[in-house]
Design an enzyme around this catalytic site. Structure first.
Site, short mmCIF file in Angstrom:
data_model
loop_
_atom_site.label_atom_id
_atom_site.label_comp_id
_atom_site.label_asym_id
_atom_site.label_seq_id
_atom_site.Cartn_x
_atom_site.Cartn_y
_atom_site.Cartn_z
N SER A 227 -15.04 -67.30 39.73
CA SER A 227 -16.35 -67.24 40.39
C SER A 227 -17.31 -68.33 39.92
O SER A 227 -18.04 -68.91 40.73
CB SER A 227 -16.97 -65.87 40.15
OG SER A 227 -17.10 -65.60 38.76
N GLU B 199 1.36 -65.41 24.69
CA GLU B 199 0.95 -64.33 25.59
C GLU B 199 1.81 -64.30 26.85
O GLU B 199 2.25 -63.24 27.31
CB GLU B 199 -0.52 -64.53 26.03
CG GLU B 199 -1.56 -64.16 25.01
CD GLU B 199 -1.81 -62.64 24.96
OE1 GLU B 199 -1.12 -61.89 25.68
OE2 GLU B 199 -2.69 -62.23 24.19
N LYS C 264 -16.12 -59.87 25.42
CA LYS C 264 -14.71 -59.51 25.64
C LYS C 264 -13.77 -60.29 24.74
O LYS C 264 -12.58 -60.39 25.01
CB LYS C 264 -14.38 -59.71 27.13
CG LYS C 264 -15.19 -58.81 28.06
CD LYS C 264 -14.64 -58.82 29.49
CE LYS C 264 -15.36 -57.78 30.36
NZ LYS C 264 -14.73 -57.67 31.70
N TYR D 2 -11.83 -68.36 45.89
CA TYR D 2 -12.86 -67.96 46.84
C TYR D 2 -13.02 -69.01 47.94
O TYR D 2 -13.74 -68.79 48.91
CB TYR D 2 -14.18 -67.73 46.10
CG TYR D 2 -14.04 -66.71 45.00
CD1 TYR D 2 -13.94 -65.35 45.30
CD2 TYR D 2 -13.94 -67.09 43.66
CE1 TYR D 2 -13.77 -64.41 44.30
CE2 TYR D 2 -13.77 -66.16 42.65
CZ TYR D 2 -13.68 -64.82 42.97
OH TYR D 2 -13.49 -63.90 41.99
N LYS E 20 -5.56 -65.24 29.93
CA LYS E 20 -6.91 -65.09 30.45
C LYS E 20 -7.89 -65.33 29.31
O LYS E 20 -7.85 -64.63 28.30
CB LYS E 20 -7.11 -63.71 31.04
CG LYS E 20 -8.54 -63.45 31.48
CD LYS E 20 -8.68 -62.18 32.29
CE LYS E 20 -10.14 -61.91 32.60
NZ LYS E 20 -10.29 -60.73 33.45
N ARG F 256 -19.11 -60.83 37.70
CA ARG F 256 -19.68 -59.61 37.13
C ARG F 256 -20.93 -59.19 37.91
O ARG F 256 -21.23 -58.00 38.00
CB ARG F 256 -19.96 -59.81 35.63
CG ARG F 256 -18.66 -60.00 34.84
CD ARG F 256 -18.89 -60.34 33.38
NE ARG F 256 -17.63 -60.69 32.72
CZ ARG F 256 -17.53 -61.20 31.50
NH1 ARG F 256 -18.63 -61.41 30.79
NH2 ARG F 256 -16.36 -61.49 30.98
N LYS G 166 -6.14 -68.36 33.73
CA LYS G 166 -7.48 -68.13 34.26
C LYS G 166 -8.51 -68.44 33.19
O LYS G 166 -8.32 -68.01 32.05
CB LYS G 166 -7.56 -66.65 34.68
CG LYS G 166 -8.92 -66.22 35.16
CD LYS G 166 -8.88 -64.73 35.40
CE LYS G 166 -10.26 -64.28 35.83
NZ LYS G 166 -10.34 -62.86 35.96
C1 PBG Z 1 -12.10 -58.14 34.90
C2 PBG Z 1 -11.97 -59.36 35.73
C3 PBG Z 1 -12.83 -60.45 35.66
C4 PBG Z 1 -12.41 -61.36 36.62
C5 PBG Z 1 -11.30 -60.82 37.27
N1 PBG Z 1 -11.03 -59.57 36.70
C6 PBG Z 1 -14.03 -60.68 34.83
C7 PBG Z 1 -13.99 -60.37 33.40
O1 PBG Z 1 -12.94 -60.41 32.77
O2 PBG Z 1 -15.06 -60.05 32.91
C8 PBG Z 1 -13.11 -62.66 36.87
C9 PBG Z 1 -12.88 -63.34 38.16
C10 PBG Z 1 -13.88 -64.38 38.49
O3 PBG Z 1 -14.77 -64.74 37.71
O4 PBG Z 1 -13.78 -64.88 39.62
N2 PBG Z 1 -11.00 -57.41 34.62
#
Ligand code: PBG
Length: 324
Positions: free
Chosen positions: A275, A234, A218, A314, A196, A206, A249
């Protein structure tokens, strides 16, 4: 050699093209992310995700039935937590009657065969909007994984089929797997967000969960987008620690990683089309600059072609309607 070999012969018409098609997306490929809020009769559109909603449990029930009837077989649950329930340790995440725990039960009740996956991460519950416990501006690893394991156990008790840790702390898969085994949840699977990246494409998510980090970013836990070998490391570690499904991701910008991981592992690989990827297509389509439906199918096909066994998207509902 040309002209004996003419590649266009295999593209002559749709029947021939469909005969030689290498990648076909189908309803079973999808995991549908769902955003859930407290309340009754709530269906709120997310501003930066037009056409996507947060649902209260009563309306979610209807949505889940619709997904099932469309042939979709897997959902990934996220909850939006009210500010007054947020704290540094994400205490509310362990509430056995919390929104997530109730949501799992509801979905299992409405569609017992639906694969229910739950997001395991502290950020929606954290007063700091981080995926871990904060002390002196740092995100504590081991204090966090202990909580994540309890959170996963609580989801398993509620009936989740898979827990999906999305936090990127080190060792969390081991902690979660060990606790699930100790407590007898041998059949509860783990879909790990293994590779990720610290991506700017999570912005709309968010907004959806009101979970943006209150300070900093992050990057001390999510991966640097510049790195490829680290993604393999990982992912292999998560498999060793007990992950049943691994994930890359975001999607589109990381399809090289998807293919590398697909070639390096022998467990199913999931991809999350996030998203921001959704928002970009929606915005361009709204302006009339891109063909919404064609672009969705092209991107989802590309993700599967790269090596995804399943796609969290989505666009799942749109795609299923388009291909049926
Ligand atoms: C947080 C989490 C995130 C997403 C899924 N779980 C956002 C982040 O890491 O800040 C993002 C999913 C998306 O953008 O569709 N644990």
């Amino acid at each position: 050699m040309y002209p004996l070999r003419r590649n266009r012969r295999l593209r002559t018409n749709e029947s021939i093209r469909s005969l030689v098609r290498e990648t076909i997306i189908s309803p079973q490929d999808f995991i549908v992310p769902l955003f859930i809020v407290e309340g009754n009769n709530v269906k709120e559109e997310i501003a930066s995700m037009p056409g996507y909603f947060r649902y209260s449990l009563d309306l979610l029930e209807k949505e889940v039935r619709e997904l099932w009837n469309l042939g979709l077989r897997s959902v990934l649950l996220f909850v939006k937590v009210p500010d007054n329930l947020k704290d540094n340790a994400g205490t509310e995440a362990l509430n056995k009657d919390g929104l997530m725990q109730r949501a799992v039960k509801m979905v299992k009740n409405v569609a017992p065969e639906m694969v229910v996956m739950t997001d395991v991460a502290l950020d929606p519950y954290s007063s700091y909007g981080h995926d871990g416990v904060v002390a002196e501006g740092k995100i504590l690893n081991d204090d966090t994984t202990a909580i994540l394991a309890e959170m996963a156990l609580s989801h398993a008790k509620a009936g989740a089929d898979f827990v999906a840790p999305s936090d990127m702390m080190d060792g969390r898969i081991f902690e979660i797997r060990t606790l699930l085994e100790d407590e007898g949840f041998h059949e509860t699977g783990i879909m790990s967000y293994s590779a990720k990246y610290a991506s700017a494409f999570y912005g709309p998510f968010r907004d959806a969960l009101d979970s943006a980090p209150g300070f900093g970013d992050k990057k001390t836990y999510q991966m640097d987008p510049s790195n490829r070998e680290e993604a393999i490391r990982e992912t292999l570690m998560d498999i060793d620690e007990g992950a049943d499904i691994v994930m890359v991701k975001p999607g589109l910008c990381y399809l090289d990683i998807v293919r590398e991981i697909k070639n390096a592992v022998n467990v199913p690989v999931a991809v999350y089309q996030v998203s921001g990827e959704y928002a970009m297509i929606k915005a361009a389509a709204e302006k009339g600059w891109l063909d919404h439906d064609a672009v969705i199918l092209e991107q989802l096909t590309a993700i599967k072609r790269a090596g995804a066994s399943m796609i969290a998207s989505y666009f799942a509902k749109d795609a299923v309607k388009l291909i049926s």
